[in-house]
Design a protein around this motif. Structure first.
Motif, PDB file in Angstrom:
ATOM      1  N   GLY A 325      31.990  14.072   8.166  1.00  0.00           N
ATOM      2  CA  GLY A 325      32.545  14.111   7.001  1.00  0.00           C
ATOM      3  C   GLY A 325      33.909  13.034   6.771  1.00  0.00           C
ATOM      4  N   ILE A 326      33.932  11.768   7.611  1.00  0.00           N
ATOM      5  CA  ILE A 326      34.854  10.929   7.514  1.00  0.00           C
ATOM      6  C   ILE A 326      34.601   9.742   7.172  1.00  0.00           C
ATOM      7  CG2 ILE A 326      36.118  12.287   9.309  1.00  0.00           C
ATOM      8  CD1 ILE A 326      34.997  10.273  11.529  1.00  0.00           C
ATOM      9  N   PRO A 327      35.266   8.481   6.837  1.00  0.00           N
ATOM     10  CA  PRO A 327      34.839   7.364   6.880  1.00  0.00           C
ATOM     11  C   PRO A 327      34.039   6.785   8.035  1.00  0.00           C
ATOM     12  CG  PRO A 327      37.040   7.374   5.911  1.00  0.00           C
ATOM     13  CD  PRO A 327      36.797   8.848   6.585  1.00  0.00           C
ATOM     14  N   VAL A 328      33.181   5.862   7.594  1.00  0.00           N
ATOM     15  CA  VAL A 328      32.389   5.144   8.694  1.00  0.00           C
ATOM     16  C   VAL A 328      33.312   4.272   9.559  1.00  0.00           C
ATOM     17  CG1 VAL A 328      30.542   3.643   9.445  1.00  0.00           C
ATOM     18  CG2 VAL A 328      30.146   5.392   7.425  1.00  0.00           C
ATOM     19  N   LYS A 329      33.369   4.407  10.814  1.00  0.00           N
ATOM     20  CA  LYS A 329      34.245   3.669  11.542  1.00  0.00           C
ATOM     21  C   LYS A 329      33.531   2.160  12.142  1.00  0.00           C
ATOM     22  CE  LYS A 329      37.499   7.228  13.362  1.00  0.00           C
ATOM     23  NZ  LYS A 329      38.176   7.654  14.485  1.00  0.00           N
ATOM     24  N   GLU A 330      34.323   1.393  12.590  1.00  0.00           N
ATOM     25  CA  GLU A 330      33.475   0.119  12.938  1.00  0.00           C
ATOM     26  C   GLU A 330      33.695  -0.074  14.579  1.00  0.00           C
ATOM     27  OE1 GLU A 330      34.729  -3.376  10.947  1.00  0.00           O
ATOM     28  OE2 GLU A 330      34.679  -2.186   9.041  1.00  0.00           O
ATOM     29  N   PHE A 331      32.875  -0.698  15.346  1.00  0.00           N
ATOM     30  CA  PHE A 331      32.922  -1.159  16.657  1.00  0.00           C
ATOM     31  C   PHE A 331      33.259  -2.666  16.739  1.00  0.00           C
ATOM     32  CE2 PHE A 331      31.104   2.978  17.188  1.00  0.00           C
ATOM     33  CZ  PHE A 331      31.206   3.320  18.596  1.00  0.00           C
ATOM     34  N   SER A 332      34.278  -3.094  17.561  1.00  0.00           N
ATOM     35  CA  SER A 332      34.664  -4.389  17.655  1.00  0.00           C
ATOM     36  C   SER A 332      33.343  -4.867  18.542  1.00  0.00           C
ATOM     37  CB  SER A 332      35.715  -4.635  18.187  1.00  0.00           C
ATOM     38  OG  SER A 332      35.750  -4.421  19.516  1.00  0.00           O
ATOM     39  N   GLU A 334      33.487  -6.936  20.815  1.00  0.00           N
ATOM     40  CA  GLU A 334      33.694  -6.777  22.281  1.00  0.00           C
ATOM     41  C   GLU A 334      33.370  -5.274  22.666  1.00  0.00           C
ATOM     42  OE1 GLU A 334      35.894 -10.143  20.416  1.00  0.00           O
ATOM     43  OE2 GLU A 334      36.019  -7.711  20.052  1.00  0.00           O
ATOM     44  N   ALA A 335      33.710  -4.546  21.922  1.00  0.00           N
ATOM     45  CA  ALA A 335      33.253  -3.110  22.425  1.00  0.00           C
ATOM     46  C   ALA A 335      32.023  -2.868  22.287  1.00  0.00           C
ATOM     47  CB  ALA A 335      33.899  -2.137  21.281  1.00  0.00           C
ATOM     48  N   VAL A 336      31.067  -3.554  21.445  1.00  0.00           N
ATOM     49  CA  VAL A 336      29.465  -3.231  21.853  1.00  0.00           C
ATOM     50  C   VAL A 336      29.100  -4.211  22.806  1.00  0.00           C
ATOM     51  CG1 VAL A 336      27.469  -4.243  20.490  1.00  0.00           C
ATOM     52  CG2 VAL A 336      29.296  -3.435  19.283  1.00  0.00           C
ATOM     53  N   GLU A 337      29.714  -5.213  23.187  1.00  0.00           N
ATOM     54  CA  GLU A 337      29.334  -5.977  24.274  1.00  0.00           C
ATOM     55  C   GLU A 337      29.627  -4.879  25.693  1.00  0.00           C
ATOM     56  OE1 GLU A 337      27.410  -8.989  24.791  1.00  0.00           O
ATOM     57  OE2 GLU A 337      27.157  -8.695  22.593  1.00  0.00           O
ATOM     58  N   ALA A 338      30.513  -4.525  25.856  1.00  0.00           N
ATOM     59  CA  ALA A 338      30.675  -3.607  26.849  1.00  0.00           C
ATOM     60  C   ALA A 338      30.084  -2.396  26.878  1.00  0.00           C
ATOM     61  CB  ALA A 338      32.255  -3.062  26.629  1.00  0.00           C
ATOM     62  N   LEU A 339      29.582  -1.770  25.794  1.00  0.00           N
ATOM     63  CA  LEU A 339      28.570  -0.820  25.636  1.00  0.00           C
ATOM     64  C   LEU A 339      27.172  -1.502  26.268  1.00  0.00           C
ATOM     65  CD1 LEU A 339      29.649   1.101  22.478  1.00  0.00           C
ATOM     66  CD2 LEU A 339      29.695   1.894  25.115  1.00  0.00           C
ATOM     67  N   VAL A 355      28.972   7.621  21.786  1.00  0.00           N
ATOM     68  CA  VAL A 355      29.319   6.956  20.384  1.00  0.00           C
ATOM     69  C   VAL A 355      30.217   8.252  19.725  1.00  0.00           C
ATOM     70  CG1 VAL A 355      28.548   6.375  17.949  1.00  0.00           C
ATOM     71  CG2 VAL A 355      27.526   5.290  20.076  1.00  0.00           C
ATOM     72  N   GLU A 356      29.821   9.458  19.715  1.00  0.00           N
ATOM     73  CA  GLU A 356      30.554  10.465  18.959  1.00  0.00           C
ATOM     74  C   GLU A 356      31.789  10.577  19.779  1.00  0.00           C
ATOM     75  OE1 GLU A 356      29.752  15.258  18.028  1.00  0.00           O
ATOM     76  OE2 GLU A 356      28.130  14.173  19.073  1.00  0.00           O
ATOM     77  N   ASP A 364      40.190   3.600  13.696  1.00  0.00           N
ATOM     78  CA  ASP A 364      39.407   3.064  12.552  1.00  0.00           C
ATOM     79  C   ASP A 364      38.441   2.180  13.156  1.00  0.00           C
ATOM     80  OD1 ASP A 364      40.316   4.734  10.986  1.00  0.00           O
ATOM     81  OD2 ASP A 364      41.820   3.423  10.183  1.00  0.00           O
ATOM     82  N   ILE A 365      38.929   1.084  14.069  1.00  0.00           N
ATOM     83  CA  ILE A 365      37.867   0.214  14.981  1.00  0.00           C
ATOM     84  C   ILE A 365      37.965   0.522  16.274  1.00  0.00           C
ATOM     85  CG2 ILE A 365      37.632  -2.093  15.556  1.00  0.00           C
ATOM     86  CD1 ILE A 365      39.064  -3.075  12.629  1.00  0.00           C
ATOM     87  N   ILE A 366      36.772   0.789  16.920  1.00  0.00           N
ATOM     88  CA  ILE A 366      36.812   1.025  18.074  1.00  0.00           C
ATOM     89  C   ILE A 366      36.914  -0.194  19.024  1.00  0.00           C
ATOM     90  CG2 ILE A 366      35.234   2.189  19.867  1.00  0.00           C
ATOM     91  CD1 ILE A 366      36.044   4.223  17.699  1.00  0.00           C
ATOM     92  N   THR A 367      37.557  -0.152  20.170  1.00  0.00           N
ATOM     93  CA  THR A 367      37.795  -1.479  20.909  1.00  0.00           C
ATOM     94  C   THR A 367      37.251  -1.154  22.228  1.00  0.00           C
ATOM     95  OG1 THR A 367      40.015  -0.515  21.669  1.00  0.00           O
ATOM     96  CG2 THR A 367      40.075  -1.774  19.393  1.00  0.00           C
ATOM     97  N   THR A 368      37.523  -2.329  23.014  1.00  0.00           N
ATOM     98  CA  THR A 368      37.074  -2.295  24.438  1.00  0.00           C
ATOM     99  C   THR A 368      37.996  -1.230  25.104  1.00  0.00           C
ATOM    100  OG1 THR A 368      36.527  -4.626  24.201  1.00  0.00           O
ATOM    101  CG2 THR A 368      36.747  -3.751  26.476  1.00  0.00           C
ATOM    102  N   ASP A 369      39.111  -1.336  24.806  1.00  0.00           N
ATOM    103  CA  ASP A 369      40.085  -0.328  25.585  1.00  0.00           C
ATOM    104  C   ASP A 369      39.593   1.130  25.192  1.00  0.00           C
ATOM    105  OD1 ASP A 369      41.775  -2.213  26.530  1.00  0.00           O
ATOM    106  OD2 ASP A 369      43.280  -2.192  24.954  1.00  0.00           O
ATOM    107  N   ASP A 370      39.284   1.408  24.071  1.00  0.00           N
ATOM    108  CA  ASP A 370      38.493   2.899  24.069  1.00  0.00           C
ATOM    109  C   ASP A 370      37.469   3.139  24.594  1.00  0.00           C
ATOM    110  OD1 ASP A 370      40.319   3.305  21.738  1.00  0.00           O
ATOM    111  OD2 ASP A 370      39.032   2.316  20.350  1.00  0.00           O
TER     112      ASP A 370
END
Length: 375
Positions: A325-332, A334-339, A355-356, A364-370
């Motif tokens: 029940g939260i706003p949809v977050k974004e993946f940077s 760079e984070a997508v490439e890391a995954l 992902v969860e 709010d924005i998922i980064t490579t550090d995350d």
């Protein structure tokens, strides 16, 4: 909203389960003793019951899950023989409980109004998620599904754990002419060898000590529809022989009965093992392999379809944020490439969990550090 009854003598356990399950979107009622549970079941139609092993489950057709502080195998066997959907030990693995509960209530009247009878509950393939991806590897799987689904040919689905073999089975059923009939699944690896015959073929009342009433097995439950036998490579040799007979003769007999019952079932099997190697080792019957493997569909591991990972991330992000029940977050990017660069030994199941975790712990924005911190 699915209605669940929690029957447990422990107030703290009732409150803990209520809090978590209500957060997950279930409507919960709790009772501490058997009499109150029976009376409540007369007033309310529940989709599932979660009961402590010391309690007596009300004698209704409601699916139930047993939880116990006792990790004894005999307790698990007895619970499953009595018809439990699952047996969990305390402290409860909430992820497993939620998974079992969702599968148990999927398709019941509270979850899907189009279920006119209890048998219809098993046609849970109707809620199948889409097969996400545009890679060549996953397109081959989709093409095979489209070609094979319309026939009654038996299908063997192979692939590593977490690749989505069950999802392929569900789509084979959905696209078949049996789609309005039951889709019944059984995990052959999760059932003790002494229980598998009763689970598959059912039993008569009095067939063994805890057989207090007649019970239909998975083959009968799937009559007219599809039986999905997951992890068939882990089935015992004696069970393999009985399944082979059922496939050859299209009839089964319940434990404790000498009467044959005709069944019209399409069998779809899945395994994470190399069955040809298992045959050479003497662990799997070659004649059964040829019976179940008319068509073989190999589901590729995630590392062989890394180009699908961005689509899968978007899909799981939407699902998880909706569940929480939260706003949809974004993946940077760079984070997508890391995954994309990870090996993913647990495949899609592992990606979903990561992902969860990132959504829960990240901003709010998922980064490579995350990604580095969580993985």
């Amino acid at each position: 909203m699915s209605k669940v009854l929690i029957l447990d003598q422990s107030k703290s356990m009732r409150n803990t389960l209520r809090e978590r399950l209500e957060f997950e979107g279930f409507s919960i009622e709790t009772v501490e003793d058997d009499d109150r549970a029976a009376k409540l079941c007369e007033k309310i139609t529940f989709d599932a019951i979660i009961a402590d092993s010391r309690s007596k489950v009300p004698d209704t057709d409601t699916p139930f899950i047993i939880v116990s502080a006792d990790n004894d195998l005999n307790s698990a066997v007895d619970a499953l023989r009595r018809g439990a959907s699952d047996f969990l030990t305390k402290p409860i693995d909430m992820n497993r409980l939620l998974d079992t509960l969702r599968k148990t209530v999927d398709g019941t009247p509270a979850a899907a109004a189009a279920a006119p009878s209890r048998t219809r509950k098993h046609s849970s393939a109707a809620g199948a998620e889409p097969i996400i991806g545009s890679s060549e590897a996953i397109e081959r799987v989709r093409t095979l599904i489209d070609k094979v689904a319309a026939s009654d040919a038996r299908v063997l689905i192979t692939g590593e754990n977490g690749t989505g073999k069950e999802l392929v089975a569900r789509w084979l059923h959905l696209k078949s002419r049996r789609c309005q009939a039951p889709f019944v699944e059984v995990n052959c690896a999760a059932i003790p060898s002494e229980l598998i015959e009763s689970e598959l073929f059912g039993h008569e009342r009095g067939a063994f000590t805890s057989a207090i009433k007649q019970r239909k097995g998975k083959f009968e439950q799937a009559d007219g529809g599809t039986l999905f036998m997951d992890e068939i490579g882990d089935m015992s040799p004696s069970a393999q022989a009985k399944v082979l007979r059922a496939l050859q003769e299209r009839r089964i007999s319940r434990v404790g009965s000498d009467k044959d019952i005709d069944v019209n079932v399409r069998v779809i099997a899945a395994t994470n093992k190399n069955l040809r190697e298992e045959i050479e080792r003497g662990n799997f019957r070659e004649d059964l392999y040829h019976r179940i493997g008319v068509i073989v569909i190999k589901v590729p591991p995630l590392r062989e379809r890394a180009e699908d990972i961005p689509l899968l991330i978007d899909h799981f992000t939407s699902l998880v944020c909706q569940e929480y029940g939260i706003p949809v977050k974004e993946f940077s990017p760079e984070a997508v490439e890391a995954l994309k660069g990870m090996r993913w030994s647990g495949n899609i199941r592992e990606l979903r969990n990561v992902v969860e975790r990132l959504i829960v712990l990240g901003g709010d924005i998922i980064t490579t550090d995350d990604v580095i911190a969580c993985c």
